[in-house]
Design an enzyme around this catalytic site. Sequence first.
Site, short mmCIF file in Angstrom:
data_model
loop_
_atom_site.label_atom_id
_atom_site.label_comp_id
_atom_site.label_asym_id
_atom_site.label_seq_id
_atom_site.Cartn_x
_atom_site.Cartn_y
_atom_site.Cartn_z
N HIS A 89 0.98 -1.17 0.03
CA HIS A 89 -0.08 0.12 0.01
C HIS A 89 0.79 1.34 0.06
O HIS A 89 1.81 1.43 1.01
CB HIS A 89 -0.93 0.00 1.14
CG HIS A 89 -1.86 1.09 1.29
ND1 HIS A 89 -2.36 1.32 2.27
CD2 HIS A 89 -2.40 1.96 0.44
CE1 HIS A 89 -3.54 2.45 2.13
NE2 HIS A 89 -3.13 2.87 0.94
N ASP A 90 0.72 2.01 -1.01
CA ASP A 90 1.71 3.23 -1.09
C ASP A 90 1.60 4.19 -0.06
O ASP A 90 2.84 4.58 0.44
CB ASP A 90 1.19 4.12 -2.30
CG ASP A 90 -0.20 4.50 -2.43
OD1 ASP A 90 -0.76 4.33 -1.63
OD2 ASP A 90 -0.46 5.01 -3.36
N THR A 91 0.58 4.27 1.01
CA THR A 91 0.61 5.13 2.25
C THR A 91 1.59 4.32 3.09
O THR A 91 2.31 4.90 4.11
CB THR A 91 -0.77 5.09 2.81
OG1 THR A 91 -1.60 5.66 1.52
CG2 THR A 91 -0.54 6.23 4.05
N ASN A 120 -8.44 9.64 6.29
CA ASN A 120 -8.16 9.84 4.89
C ASN A 120 -8.90 10.98 4.18
O ASN A 120 -10.16 11.29 4.55
CB ASN A 120 -8.80 8.60 4.16
CG ASN A 120 -8.43 8.22 2.65
OD1 ASN A 120 -8.08 9.05 2.05
ND2 ASN A 120 -8.86 7.00 2.16
#
Length: 481
Positions: free
Chosen positions: A233-235, A293
């Site tokens: 997951h890029d986060t 988010n």
Amino acid sequence: MTYIAVDIGASSGRLVLGEMKNAQLEIKEIHRFANGFMDISGTCYWDIDHLLNEILKGLEKVKSLGIETCTVGIDTWAVDYVLVGHERKRLREVVSYRDSRTKDTIEKIIKQMPKEKIYQKTGIQFQPFNTLYQLYEEEKEKLKDAQYILMVPDFLAFCLTGRPVAEKTNASTTQLLNLETKSFDEELLQLLSVKKEQFPELTEPGTELGEVRREWFPTFDLPKCTVITVATHDTASAVIGTPGFGDNWAYLSSGTWSLLGIESEVPVVSNLALKNNYTNEWGAFHTIRFLKNIIGMWIIQEVRRFLKKDYNFGQFVEEAKKENGAFPYINFNDKRFLNPANMIEEIQSYCCETNQQVPETAGELAYCIYNNLAIIYAIAMEELQQITGKRIDQLHIVGGGAYNEYLNQLTADFSGKTVYAGPTEATAIGNLVMQMIAMKEIEDLQAARQLIRDSFEIKKYTPNHLHQQTIMEQFKEVTTK
């Protein structure tokens, strides 16, 4: 040792090469390509074949640099999945989370299982695009025929190696993992008519997946690549790449989305966390990313798309600086801004509906957007401290949004916190250092963050206008009516 980060976001992807030189991490972008969803007959799809092809083209460039061997890690966005049948065949095109098929699905689900129960089970915030709701709306025959349900980065790695896994940081965003059992929740799967066996084994970041099967791609001249399952997951990769120090810092991964939160050892599933829509995504090294988010640079990206004159993001900042005084208060987290037909018209309609001044020019729009984003960030930090009981002194902004010095200063001003901006390439860097830890070139996460502080420029912003609390209260009053 040469490390390659494949970092794919909603609007673009790239391959970044990383190497240790003179006790510092040096990175170089070697291939960049466009990404975006396509609207086909009213449904939004990703072009997954395009992404795989661009990864292969990038690896071919690696070989052309004289690099014969390397490791590779892949990170992308979360929640979207691929249905895979037998013989590695994809059963359908991959639907984008910005598609409207799930706009009413949360209400359908909570009629069968209360929100409070789902949150206690998973700790994941209620977003209409979560995998839970996407799978609920999926074609039942396609679901039945799927041998594997793979998240996007896991599918790309599967295409390269033939080994299916469910990497934990991305799998947790599905809203299907149980915090207590550390596995897929059987009761939620039953709601979807999905079997647990359709998900492959849950895998920790840093797991060696296998070598790229070069014989599957005979038209590409590829190096010998070992694929490492990073925090896909890029986060999660961005948080690894955040050079936080001490005990009282938060992060803001600023890109198409803004993810604001803290790194925690335990999940927080209180009623207050649920009310404020905070999420408990799994991080690397058994941590929890407790975060909110928030809509991010998507707003300005969409405004840019619909302006008659083309502005780059630097020009937006310069135009915003020319404005001063009042601006309309807009909660950009409202679902109406998720994917409107025209972002400028949506902003203007909102202002008309709430009897506020309507921004018209590029400068007025940018001024409005940056000030409201800074307020939203500041309010989220207040909530974060209230929910966790943890004091926050520093906010580390990483990702592409860290370039925006104007927004960084606004965020410091409204929040009253010291802001550190950089590195802008935190996601790719987090991907790379995870590979380096897996290959034992770096000892652990603490050593990785020290390496990042030693290797990249980080700018500091101190609050200048502590009277901004009045504006924040006005924002809350207008946006909660």
